[in-house]
Design an enzyme around this catalytic site. Structure first.
Site, short mmCIF file in Angstrom:
data_model
loop_
_atom_site.label_atom_id
_atom_site.label_comp_id
_atom_site.label_asym_id
_atom_site.label_seq_id
_atom_site.Cartn_x
_atom_site.Cartn_y
_atom_site.Cartn_z
CG ASP A 114 9.59 11.02 74.68
OD1 ASP A 114 9.13 11.65 73.71
OD2 ASP A 114 10.79 11.02 74.99
CG ASP A 134 14.83 11.10 76.51
OD1 ASP A 134 13.85 11.65 75.96
OD2 ASP A 134 16.00 11.27 76.13
CG ASP A 167 15.26 9.00 71.98
OD1 ASP A 167 14.37 9.53 71.32
OD2 ASP A 167 15.52 9.24 73.16
#
Ligand code: ADP
Ligand code: MG
Length: 893
Positions: free
Chosen positions: A636, A632, A329
C-alpha cells in the site's frame, strides 16, 4: 580503486569490522560507544532549527525592519517615548513569535516520536524490538515480511528474502536478496543484492543483517541531504498568509503616500507627515499574526492525537480539513475484523449453518435446523479439519475469560470453527500429520497453500473462490454450480473462502510446495466453501453518514469479492454502493478516456491489487479531489505516498505503511479519520477567523487616520494608542480564537475548494468592509465629540481609542461565527475567549485611568457619559457590520 564498500565485504569481514557476535549481537557497552561515535539513527527531515536560529528567523523579518524604521522616525521627529514604545512592541512581537514557535517545535517533536517506527535487533543474545532511532552500526537486524528496513545493512543470513526498493531505485518489482553474494567490482545500489537499505521494505522471507550505516550516512540520508540544499519549502498556508500580509502593507503604503501627497499639496509640515506615516506602518502591521498561526496548528495536532490520530506534520493538519474523498479499507477499518464462519457449502450443495459469534469456540452446526453429528458427515468433518490445517492462527483464552486469536482473523475464524467441533492441532498431530511446507497468503495471489506429511501427503489450498475454481479439476457445469454457490453466499455479505486439496504422489514426493502447485495448475479437488461473517463496526454507519453529510465521498477498497463488498457497503450506508468495479475492470479501463470518470462514479472497489489503489488515488487527484487513503500493507506504500493524506493503521499496519503515511490511526478506526477531518476544518476556519479579526482591526485604524489627514484634522488616535490596541487589546482574543471548538454545522458544509486559498473575494470583502465601517464610525465619533468645545483633544483621542477597543472586542462576535451573531451560549465553551475579552477590557481601563499610563500614552480619565456614548456607538457599529456581512454573503450567492 576507491575505498572498499560494505557490499564488497564478505560476511566474515563485515562481522569482524564491527566486532559483533553473530549469535549475541552487540552488548550494551558496544551500543553505548557506537552511539557516541555515530549518533542516533535519524534523518533530519528538515534541518532542525536551534533556538537562536528560530530567534534570528523572527528578528530577520520585514515587519521587524519596518517597525525599526518607524521607531527611528519617531526618535528623529522628537517623539522618544513613542520610539521606545515601538521598540517594546518589536521586542514583544519577536518574543511571542519565538516562544510559540519554539514550544510548538517541541510538541511536534514529541508527537513525531510517538509515531516513530520500531525495528527488531539482536542485542546481548536476545531479540528485542527497539525504536529505530536507537539502532547503531554493528547492530544485527532481524528481518521478516512487512518489516521496514531501518538502516543500511550487510546481510549475513537470508532465506527467500526479497525487498521492495522503489524508494531508492524507483524499481517497483521486489528484488531477491542473498547474503552469500560477493561483489568485487562496483555495483549500483539496485544490484547490491547482499545489502538492504533504509527506507525499503521486506516483502517476503526472513534474514539477518549487520547494520553498516545509520542516519544521514545511509543512502536515503544522502538523498535527504541533497534535498536540504534546495529551497526550504513553505507550506501553502504560509504562502497565503505572506500574501495577505503584503496586501495589507501595500494598502498601508498607498494610504501613507496619499497622506503625504495631500499634506504636501495643502502645505503641511513634513515632520508631521512622517509622523503619520509611522502610525500607518504600525497600524497596518499584524504584529501578533505569526504567534497565533503556530499556536493554532500545534494545538490542532495535539487535539488530533487525543482523538487517536497522529499527524506527522503541521501542513497535514490543514490539508486534512479540505479532504473531499476518503478511500477506506474494508476489513478491519470498516468492519470488526472479528470473523466467524456462519455457513459451509459442500460439493453436493448441502448447506450447513454454524452458530456462535466472535472467537468464543462454542456453537453448533445445523442442517435445515437440525443439529448434525460430524461422524455421520465425514466430508464436512474433513472440510473443517482441512480448514484448521491451512490456518495460521492460534486461539487463546485471556485472563478475563474472553477468547482472542493470534494471527490472521480469517484463519482465526477457521480455527474457532474447528475448536467448536473439538478438532484441535493435537488431533491433527495424533493422526500423524505434520506441516512440512507452505506458501504464505499473499493479497496479490489471494490464496495460500500448506503441505502436510503423514499417513499420506496432502497439499491443501485455501483462498478466494474465483482463484481456486481455476486451480481445480472440474467441468464447466460444475464450475457454474460452484459459482452459483459462491454468489449465494456473497449476497449475504459473507466473505467466502474456498478450500481444495491434492494428494501428493509419485514423482511429486520430496518436491517443494511451489513446484507441486505449479505442476498441477488445475488438478486440485474442491472441498467446499466457508461463508465468513465480518460484521461492520458499530459506530461506522454513523461516521459514514457524518462524512457524507460533510460533502465528502466515501469509497470502499477491498481485496474481497465485489458482491460481499457491495452488500456491506450498503449496510453501512455508503452512497451508490451498487456501483462496483473490480481490479480487473480497473486494469481494463486504465488509460481509456473515461477512466477518471468511471473511478469517480464508483463507490466500491473489489478484488483490487495494490497498484490499482495508486491508480484510483491518481485518477481522483487529477479531478481536483483531495484524497485521504487508508492502507496497512507493504504494497500500500505507493498509494499512501501518492494520496494527499496517506492514513496508516497503527495496530494492523506494517512499519512501511506507517512510514509512507501522513497520519497514523492508533486505533484503526474509520471514525478517527472523520474526527481528524473535522479538526482540520475547525483549524482552517479558526485561522480564517483570526486573520479576519486582526486585519479588520488594522483597517479600522488606517481608515480613521487616513480620513483625518485628508480632512486636515488633528489625529483621532495617537501612535501609542495604536500600538496598545494591536499588542495589548487585540492579541489575547485573537489567540483565543485558536481555541474555538468549531461551529455546529462544520460537518454539514461541503469541503472547501482546495484551489481557493484564504484570499478569496468574499473573505477580503468582509475584512475591508468591516474595517471601513468601524473606522468610519471612529472618525464620526471623533467629529461628534469635537462639537463639545470644552473637551480637550487628549480627551477626544482617549475616547476614540476606547471606542476602537470596545468596537474591536465586539467585532469578535461578527467573526467567530459565519452564519450567526457570535454572542450566544457557545461563547462560553471557549473559556479562553471569555477570559481574553475580560482581560482586554481591564487593560483598557488601566490605559485610560492609571496615572502612569496617562503620562506615558497621553490618555485622560473618561467620564461616565462618554462611556455610555462609546457603548451605544459600539453596539450600533457592530450591528451595521453584521448587516453588511449578511449582504456580502447574499451578493456572493
Ligand atoms: P481485504 O483485506 O480487503 O478483505 P484481502 O487481500 O485480505 O482483502 O483478501 C482478499 C481475498 O483473499 C479474500 O476475499 C479471501 O477470499 C482471500 N483471503 C483473505 N485472507 C485469506 C487467508 N488468510 N487465507 C486464504 N484466503 C484468504
Ligand atoms: Mg486482509
Amino acid at each position: 580503486m576507491s575505498e572498499k564498500e560494505f557490499y564488497q565485504y564478505t560476511i566474515d569481514e563485515t562481522i569482524k569490522e564491527f566486532d559483533v557476535s553473530q549469535d549475541e549481537g552487540l552488548n550494551d557497552d558496544q551500543v553505548e560507544s557506537a552511539r557516541e561515535k555515530y549518533g542516533t539513527n535519524e534523518l533530519e527531515e528538515q534541518e532542525k532549527m536551534s533556538w537562536w536560529e528560530i530567534l534570528w528567523d523572527k528578528i530577520n523579518d520585514l515587519i521587524v525592519y519596518l517597525l525599526l524604521f518607524a521607531a527611528l522616525l519617531s526618535f528623529l521627529t522628537g517623539e522618544p517615548i513613542e520610539g521606545f514604545a515601538v521598540i517594546i512592541a518589536i521586542i514583544l512581537s519577536v518574543l511571542t513569535g519565538f516562544i510559540t514557535e519554539y514550544s510548538a517545535q517541541k510538541s511536534v517533536d514529541s508527537l513525531q516520536s510517538m509515531g516513530s517506527t520500531s525495528a527488531k535487533v539482536r542485542r546481548n543474545g536476545q531479540v528485542q524490538e527497539i525504536d529505530s532511532a536507537d539502532i547503531v552500526p554493528g547492530d544485527i537486524l532481524i528481518l521478516g515480511e512487512g518489516a521496514a528496513v531501518a538502516a543500511d545493512a550487510r546481510l549475513i543470513k537470508t532465506k527467500n528474502l526479497a525487498a521492495i526498493e522503489a524508494a531508492l531505485t524507483g524499481e517497483s518489482e521486489a528484488v531477491d536478496k542473498d547474503a552469500e553474494e560477493i561483489f568485487e567490482d562496483e555495483e549500483g545500489i539496485g544490484d547490491r543484492l547482499n545489502m538492504v537499505f533504509q527506507g525499503t521494505a521486506i516483502t517476503r522471507g526472513t534474514g539477518e543483517a549487520v547494520v553498516t550505516e545509520t542516519g544521514m550516512d545511509t543512502e536515503v540520508g544522502k538523498i535527504t541531504e541533497m534535498l536540504h540544499d534546495s529551497e526550504k519549502n513553505e507550506t501553502p498556508l504560509d504562502i497565503e498568509l505572506d500574501k495577505l500580509g503584503k496586501v495589507i502593507i501595500v494598502a498601508a503604503a498607498i494610504a501613507g503616500i496619499s497622506v503625504l501627497i495631500t499634506g504636501l499639496i495643502t502645505g503641511q509640515e513634513l515632520t508631521e507627515m512622517f509622523h503619520i506615516a509611522v502610525i500607518l506602518a504600525v497600524a497596518a502591521i499584524p504584529e501578533a499574526m505569526p504567534a497565533v498561526e503556530t499556536i493554532t496548528l500545534s494545538r490542532g495536532m495535539k487535539t488530533m492525537a487525543k482523538h487517536k490520530a497522529l499527524v506527522k506534520s503541521l501542513p497535514a493538519v490543514e490539508t486534512l480539513g479540505s479532504t473531499s474523498v476518503i478511500a477506506s479499507d474494508k476489513t478491519g477499518t470498516l468492519t470488526e475484523n472479528q470473523m466467524a464462519v456462519q455457513k459451509i457449502r459442500l460439493a453436493d450443495n448441502t448447506e450447513y449453518d454454524v452458530s456462535g459469534t466472535g472467537y468464543t469456540p462454542e456453537g453448533k452446526i445445523t442442517k435445515d435446523g437440525e443439529e448434525v453429528n460430524l461422524d455421520e458427515h465425514t466430508e464436512l468433518k474433513s472440510m473443517i479439519a482441512y480448514g484448521l490445517w491451512a490456518s495460521d492462527a492460534e486461539l487463546t483464552k485471556e485472563d478475563n475469560g474472553e477468547y482472542d486469536i493470534i494471527g490472521d482473523p480469517t484463519d482465526g475464524a477457521l480455527t474457532v470453527l474447528a475448536e467448536k467441533m473439538d478438532i484441535t492441532r493435537d488431533v491433527i498431530k495424533d493422526a500423524g500429520y505434520e506441516r512440512i511446507d507452505e506458501i504464505p497468503f499473499d493479497s496479490e495471489a489471494k490464496y495460500m497453500a500448506v503441505h502436510y506429511d503423514g499417513p499420506n501427503e496432502i497439499v491443501v489450498i485455501k483462498g478466494a473462490p474465483d482463484v481456486l475454481f481455476d486451480m481445480t479439476d472440474m467441468s464447466d457445469e460444475t464450475h457454474d454450480t460452484w459459482s452459483q454457490y459462491n454468489e449465494e453466499l456473497t449476497e449475504h455479505g459473507l466473505r467466502v473462502i474456498a478450500l481444495a486439496s491434492l494428494e501428493v504422489e509419485g514423482n511429486d514426493k520430496g518436491k517443494s510446495i511451489e513446484e507441486i502447485v505449479e505442476n498441477h495448475p488445475n488438478e486440485f479437488t474442491m472441498a467446499g466453501l466457508f461463508g465468513i461473517i465480518d460484521p461492520p463496526r458499530e459506530d461506522v454507519k454513523e461516521s459514514i453518514e457524518l462524512t457524507q453529510n460533510a460533502g465528502i465521498q466515501v469509497k470502499m477498497i477491498t481485496g474481497d469479492h465485489p458482491k460481499t463488498a457491495s452488500v456491506i457497503a450498503e449496510e453501512i450506508g455508503i452512497n451508490n454502493s451498487e456501483n462496483t468495479m473490480t481490479g480487473k475492470e480497473i486494469d481494463e479501463a486504465y488509460g481509456q478516456d473515461d477512466f477518471v470518470e468511471k473511478i469517480r462514479e464508483t463507490a466500491v472497489f473489489a478484488r483490487v491489487s495494490p497498484e490499482n489503489k495508486l491508480q484510483i488515488v491518481e485518477a481522483l487527484r487529477k479531478e481536483g479531489e483531495v484524497v485521504a487513503m487508508t492502507g496497512d500493507g507493504v504494497n500500500d506504500a505507493p498509494a499512501l505516498n501518492g494520496a494527499d493524506i496517506g492514513v496508516a493503521m497503527g495496530i494492523r499496519g506494517t512499519e512501511v505503511a506507517k512510514e509512507s503515511s501522513d497520519m497514523i490511526l492508533t486505533n484503526d478506526r474509520f471514525g478517527t479519520i472523520v474526527d481528524a477531518v473535522r479538526e482540520g476544518r475547525i483549524i482552517f476556519e479558526n485561522i480564517k477567523k483570526y486573520v479576519s479579526f486582526l486585519f479588520s482591526c488594522n483597517m479600522v485604524e488606517i481608515t480613521a487616520i487616513f480620513l483625518a489627514t485628508v480632512f486636515l484634522l488633528p489625529l483621532p488616535i495617537m501612535p501609542l494608542h495604536v500600538l496598545f490596541l494591536n499588542l495589548m487589546i487585540d492579541i489575547g482574543p485573537a489567540m483565543a480564537i485558536a481555541f474555538e471548538t468549531g461551529e455546529e454545522d462544520i460537518m454539514e458544509r461541503g469541503p472547501r475548494d482546495s484551489n481557493q486559498g484564504l484570499l478569496n473575494k468574499q473573505f477580503l470583502g468582509r475584512i475591508i468592509f468591516s474595517g471601513l465601517v468601524i473606522g468610519l464610525a471612529s472618525f464620526a465619533f471623533f467629529m461628534f465629540l469635537g462639537q463639545n468645545e470644552s473637551l480637550t483633544l487628549e480627551y477626544r483621542q482617549t475616547a476614540v481609542f476606547s471606542f476602537m477597543a470596545i468596537a474591536q472586542l465586539m467585532h469578535i462576535f461578527n467573526v467567530r461565527e459565519t452564519s450567526r451573531f457570535g454572542l450566544d451560549r457557545t461563547l462560553f465553551k471557549n473559556k479562553f475567549l471569555v477570559g481574553a475579552i475580560v482581560v482586554s477590557v481591564l487593560l483598557l481601563l488601566v490605559a485610560v485611568y492609571a496615572p502612569f499610563m496617562q503620562t506615558i500614552i497621553g490618555t485622560e480619565s473618561l467620564r461616565g457619559i462618554t462611556w455610555a456614548y462609546i457603548a451605544g456607538a459600539g453596539v450600533i457599529t457592530t450591528f451595521l457590520v453584521y448587516l453588511l456581512n449578511k449582504l456580502i454573503v447574499r451578493l456572493e450567492k
